[in-house]
Design an enzyme around this catalytic site. Structure first.
Site, PDB file in Angstrom:
ATOM      1  N   ILE A  38     -24.793   9.491   6.717  1.00  0.00           N
ATOM      2  CA  ILE A  38     -25.940   8.915   7.585  1.00  0.00           C
ATOM      3  C   ILE A  38     -27.000   8.619   6.622  1.00  0.00           C
ATOM      4  O   ILE A  38     -28.010   8.133   7.037  1.00  0.00           O
ATOM      5  CB  ILE A  38     -26.697  10.012   8.459  1.00  0.00           C
ATOM      6  CG1 ILE A  38     -26.859  11.388   8.001  1.00  0.00           C
ATOM      7  CG2 ILE A  38     -25.790  10.002   9.777  1.00  0.00           C
ATOM      8  CD1 ILE A  38     -27.605  12.385   8.873  1.00  0.00           C
ATOM      9  N   GLU A  63     -28.594   8.057   2.006  1.00  0.00           N
ATOM     10  CA  GLU A  63     -28.150   8.293   0.537  1.00  0.00           C
ATOM     11  C   GLU A  63     -29.805   8.577   0.134  1.00  0.00           C
ATOM     12  O   GLU A  63     -30.524   7.766   0.182  1.00  0.00           O
ATOM     13  CB  GLU A  63     -27.893   7.226   0.034  1.00  0.00           C
ATOM     14  CG  GLU A  63     -27.119   7.213  -1.234  1.00  0.00           C
ATOM     15  CD  GLU A  63     -26.083   7.818  -1.742  1.00  0.00           C
ATOM     16  OE1 GLU A  63     -25.016   7.380  -1.272  1.00  0.00           O
ATOM     17  OE2 GLU A  63     -26.029   8.754  -2.522  1.00  0.00           O
ATOM     18  N   PHE A  98     -31.371  12.578  -4.524  1.00  0.00           N
ATOM     19  CA  PHE A  98     -30.610  13.686  -4.750  1.00  0.00           C
ATOM     20  C   PHE A  98     -29.112  13.718  -4.403  1.00  0.00           C
ATOM     21  O   PHE A  98     -28.128  14.611  -4.734  1.00  0.00           O
ATOM     22  CB  PHE A  98     -31.263  15.088  -4.281  1.00  0.00           C
ATOM     23  CG  PHE A  98     -32.367  15.290  -4.984  1.00  0.00           C
ATOM     24  CD1 PHE A  98     -32.510  15.540  -6.136  1.00  0.00           C
ATOM     25  CD2 PHE A  98     -33.532  15.465  -4.038  1.00  0.00           C
ATOM     26  CE1 PHE A  98     -33.793  15.769  -6.779  1.00  0.00           C
ATOM     27  CE2 PHE A  98     -34.665  15.769  -4.601  1.00  0.00           C
ATOM     28  CZ  PHE A  98     -34.986  15.817  -6.044  1.00  0.00           C
ATOM     29  N   GLY A  99     -28.683  12.658  -3.545  1.00  0.00           N
ATOM     30  CA  GLY A  99     -27.310  12.832  -3.255  1.00  0.00           C
ATOM     31  C   GLY A  99     -27.286  12.361  -1.791  1.00  0.00           C
ATOM     32  O   GLY A  99     -28.118  11.534  -1.092  1.00  0.00           O
ATOM     33  N   SER A 100     -25.848  12.395  -1.278  1.00  0.00           N
ATOM     34  CA  SER A 100     -25.768  11.784   0.177  1.00  0.00           C
ATOM     35  C   SER A 100     -25.941  12.955   1.304  1.00  0.00           C
ATOM     36  O   SER A 100     -25.731  14.250   1.148  1.00  0.00           O
ATOM     37  CB  SER A 100     -24.170  11.520   0.295  1.00  0.00           C
ATOM     38  OG  SER A 100     -23.829  10.647  -0.921  1.00  0.00           O
ATOM     39  N   VAL A 101     -26.306  12.189   2.398  1.00  0.00           N
ATOM     40  CA  VAL A 101     -26.378  12.987   3.719  1.00  0.00           C
ATOM     41  C   VAL A 101     -25.255  12.790   4.866  1.00  0.00           C
ATOM     42  O   VAL A 101     -24.954  11.640   5.075  1.00  0.00           O
ATOM     43  CB  VAL A 101     -27.749  12.788   4.382  1.00  0.00           C
ATOM     44  CG1 VAL A 101     -28.153  13.880   5.406  1.00  0.00           C
ATOM     45  CG2 VAL A 101     -28.694  13.091   3.182  1.00  0.00           C
ATOM     46  N   LYS A 143     -26.723  17.979   3.228  1.00  0.00           N
ATOM     47  CA  LYS A 143     -27.027  17.400   2.249  1.00  0.00           C
ATOM     48  C   LYS A 143     -26.492  17.636   1.049  1.00  0.00           C
ATOM     49  O   LYS A 143     -26.538  18.575   0.598  1.00  0.00           O
ATOM     50  CB  LYS A 143     -28.706  17.433   2.251  1.00  0.00           C
ATOM     51  CG  LYS A 143     -29.320  16.394   1.147  1.00  0.00           C
ATOM     52  CD  LYS A 143     -30.730  16.660   1.219  1.00  0.00           C
ATOM     53  CE  LYS A 143     -31.593  16.125   0.223  1.00  0.00           C
ATOM     54  NZ  LYS A 143     -32.859  16.098   0.131  1.00  0.00           N
ATOM     55  N   ASP A 173     -43.661  14.288  -1.764  1.00  0.00           N
ATOM     56  CA  ASP A 173     -42.880  13.052  -1.439  1.00  0.00           C
ATOM     57  C   ASP A 173     -42.986  12.497  -0.357  1.00  0.00           C
ATOM     58  O   ASP A 173     -41.909  12.310   0.566  1.00  0.00           O
ATOM     59  CB  ASP A 173     -41.181  13.559  -1.789  1.00  0.00           C
ATOM     60  CG  ASP A 173     -40.581  12.048  -2.219  1.00  0.00           C
ATOM     61  OD1 ASP A 173     -41.147  10.804  -2.605  1.00  0.00           O
ATOM     62  OD2 ASP A 173     -39.326  12.136  -2.092  1.00  0.00           O
TER      63      ASP A 173
HETATM   64  N1  LIG Z   1     -32.204  16.501   9.186  1.00  0.00           N
HETATM   65  C1  LIG Z   1     -31.807  15.199   9.257  1.00  0.00           C
HETATM   66  N2  LIG Z   1     -31.282  14.611  10.511  1.00  0.00           N
HETATM   67  C2  LIG Z   1     -30.858  13.299  10.483  1.00  0.00           C
HETATM   68  N3  LIG Z   1     -30.946  12.438   9.512  1.00  0.00           N
HETATM   69  C3  LIG Z   1     -31.151  13.138   8.281  1.00  0.00           C
HETATM   70  C4  LIG Z   1     -31.563  14.419   8.138  1.00  0.00           C
HETATM   71  N4  LIG Z   1     -32.058  14.462   6.833  1.00  0.00           N
HETATM   72  C5  LIG Z   1     -31.837  13.270   6.262  1.00  0.00           C
HETATM   73  N5  LIG Z   1     -31.247  12.403   7.069  1.00  0.00           N
HETATM   74  C6  LIG Z   1     -31.010  10.906   6.911  1.00  0.00           C
HETATM   75  O1  LIG Z   1     -30.485  10.640   5.701  1.00  0.00           O
HETATM   76  C7  LIG Z   1     -31.379   9.899   4.832  1.00  0.00           C
HETATM   77  C8  LIG Z   1     -31.414  10.190   3.463  1.00  0.00           C
HETATM   78  O2  LIG Z   1     -32.243  11.544   3.457  1.00  0.00           O
HETATM   79  P1  LIG Z   1     -32.795  12.023   2.057  1.00  0.00           P
HETATM   80  O3  LIG Z   1     -33.803  12.914   2.335  1.00  0.00           O
HETATM   81  O4  LIG Z   1     -31.842  12.763   1.391  1.00  0.00           O
HETATM   82  O5  LIG Z   1     -33.351  10.953   1.278  1.00  0.00           O
HETATM   83  P2  LIG Z   1     -34.373   9.971   1.228  1.00  0.00           P
HETATM   84  O6  LIG Z   1     -35.776  10.697   1.928  1.00  0.00           O
HETATM   85  O7  LIG Z   1     -34.145   8.567   1.985  1.00  0.00           O
HETATM   86  O8  LIG Z   1     -34.890   9.581  -0.256  1.00  0.00           O
HETATM   87  P3  LIG Z   1     -35.280  10.728  -1.224  1.00  0.00           P
HETATM   88  O9  LIG Z   1     -33.990  11.730  -1.672  1.00  0.00           O
HETATM   89  O10 LIG Z   1     -35.832   9.767  -2.449  1.00  0.00           O
HETATM   90  O11 LIG Z   1     -36.454  11.254  -0.565  1.00  0.00           O
HETATM   91  C9  LIG Z   1     -32.719   9.763   5.523  1.00  0.00           C
HETATM   92  O12 LIG Z   1     -33.535   8.947   5.454  1.00  0.00           O
HETATM   93  C10 LIG Z   1     -32.659   9.979   7.063  1.00  0.00           C
HETATM   94  O13 LIG Z   1     -32.019   8.815   7.468  1.00  0.00           O
END
Ligand SMILES: Nc1ncnc2c1ncn2[C@@H]1O[C@H](COP(=O)(O)OP(=O)(O)OP(=O)(O)O)[C@@H](O)[C@H]1O
Length: 378
Positions: free
Chosen positions: A40, A42, A45-48, A62, A160
């Site tokens: 869902i 990226e 720090f990696g993929s979610v 994550k 952030d």
């Molecule tokens: N708890 C969650 N529930 C639903 N979606 C999520 C959740 N956590 C993250 N995501 C999805 O995954 C994406 C990536 O999250 P992540 O926090 O790893 O990175 P980011 O915020 O896009 O970038 P960065 O790592 O630079 O802060 C988010 O933008 C969101 O769409």
């Protein structure tokens, strides 16, 4: 060495209560083998991945990449920090997996995605962001941040705050996510210097230039976010002509001309509380002033947002604008000239910056992760 590391992890875990530990195998099952279909997002720090846990609960899983700067210590610190705090506007950490090289965080899943993908996602979301919904999101995020800044002891600086780190639950309540950069700092310290790892458009000048992190750098980022929510526009839109690219600069121009109302999202079609929307814009501008001292605290911001206290705009100064440095750096890269210094001196309020702080700009920017300079197509 490996034994020592394992021992360290065990000691750390024994110190952490209320955090579930997941095995790699069960998270693999939960995400159907970390299938791309379940991916869902990226982040830096990696993929979610979206996954279903053993009790049928949905989770955001994550997986930290190997290149991630987070080592065991930082990873466990993050867990310790997040697990110790609970608030309705903060994403809940269910637990984690530390197995071999795997570092995985398991969060509560929020089905309505982030503000970056919905409100600012270029019309790809069906969510109706009415004024009431926006007001509620702004106030909720302010509540979550005020909690981190003024209630949690020692206080936590998020570092952030940006649209992709604001998730929405099923009733569109905002949840602040990603404490990967958060660090506990001793209450008697006014600031800590560290590598700049935020996202360009949200960065306070002192953070971008001197890597100086305080609660007031979060306040700056919140101010940018607030303007994004009210306007429905990303802080930077590189598809627009240079003069219109930067939301913060536009917001200040409109404010000076007494046309703040025209900053409000046209998609609202005039259906909003004008006085309140203008107040929110002014609060955004108060938060983004160049001088840290002039920016309000998050608790003060919250009081102003809910109308508990008035917005004092008497001495409101121009915002601190970082984009001028970024553009100059890009130009310098292209032309090989030394324009950074010139642009830096035109930074609002930059009279206070000495040569030593300017010489650190290039280095600071070299360490930044420009992961979310997204554009909105309309
Ligand atoms: N708890 C969650 N529930 C639903 N979606 C999520 C959740 N956590 C993250 N995501 C999805 O995954 C994406 C990536 O999250 P992540 O926090 O790893 O990175 P980011 O915020 O896009 O970038 P960065 O790592 O630079 O802060 C988010 O933008 C969101 O769409």
């Amino acid at each position: 060495m490996l034994m020592l590391l394992r021992k360290m992890v065990e000691i750390y875990f024994s110190d952490i209560e209320n955090v579930n530990r997941y095995t790699y195998k069960e998270l693999k099952i939960a995400t159907e083998g970390f299938s791309p279909a379940n991916k869902i997002g990226e982040g830096g720090f990696g993929s979610v991945y979206k996954g279903k846990l053993r009790n049928d609960t949905l989770a955001a899983i994550k997986v930290l990449s190997a290149e991630s700067r987070q080592g065991v210590k930082e990873f466990l610190t993050e867990i310790k920090v997040i697990s110790s705090i609970e608030h309705e506007n903060l994403v809940k950490l269910y637990g984690c997996c530390v197995e071999g090289n795997h570092r995985i965080l398991v969060y509560e899943y929020h089905e309505n995605n982030s503000l970056a993908q919905t409100l600012l996602g270029g019309g790809h979301s069906s969510i109706q962001f009415s004024w009431d919904v926006r007001r509620n999101i702004c106030i909720g995020v302010a509540r979550g941040l005020a909690f981190l800044h003024d209630v949690v002891q020692p206080h936590i600086i998020h570092r952030d705050i940006k649209a992709s780190n604001i998730l929405l639950d099923k009733s569109l309540q905002p949840k602040i996510s990603d404490f990967g950069l958060a660090k506990l700092i001793a209450a008697n310290l006014t600031h800590i210097s560290t590598l700049v790892a935020g996202t360009a458009g949200y960065l306070a000048p002192e953070y971008a230039i001197r890597s100086q992190v305080t609660r007031k750098s979060d306040v700056y980022s919140f101010g940018v976010l607030l303007l994004e929510i009210v306007s429905g526009k990303c802080n930077t839109n590189r598809r627009l002509p240079v003069g219109e690219r930067y939301l913060l600069a536009n917001a200040w121009d409109l404010y000076e001309k007494g046309e703040t109302e025209s900053l409000v999202d046209v998609f609202l079609d005039g259906e909003f509380d004008v006085e309140e929307a203008i107040r929110f814009c002014k609060i955004g501008l108060l938060c983004t002033q160049d001088s840290l001292q002039l920016r309000p605290s998050m608790s003060e911001v919250l009081d102003m947002l809910i109308g508990e206290t008035d917005v004092n705009e008497e001495k409101m100064a121009k915002p601190g604008l970082v984009f001028e440095i970024i553009e100059a750096k890009e130009r310098r890269k292209q032309k090989g000239t030394a324009e950074v210094e010139n642009a830096s001196s035109s930074l609002v309020g930059s009279g206070r910056q000495d040569d030593s702080s300017l010489s650190g700009i290039a280095d600071s920017f070299a360490t930044m992760t420009f992961t979310s300079i997204y554009d909105r197509s309309n």
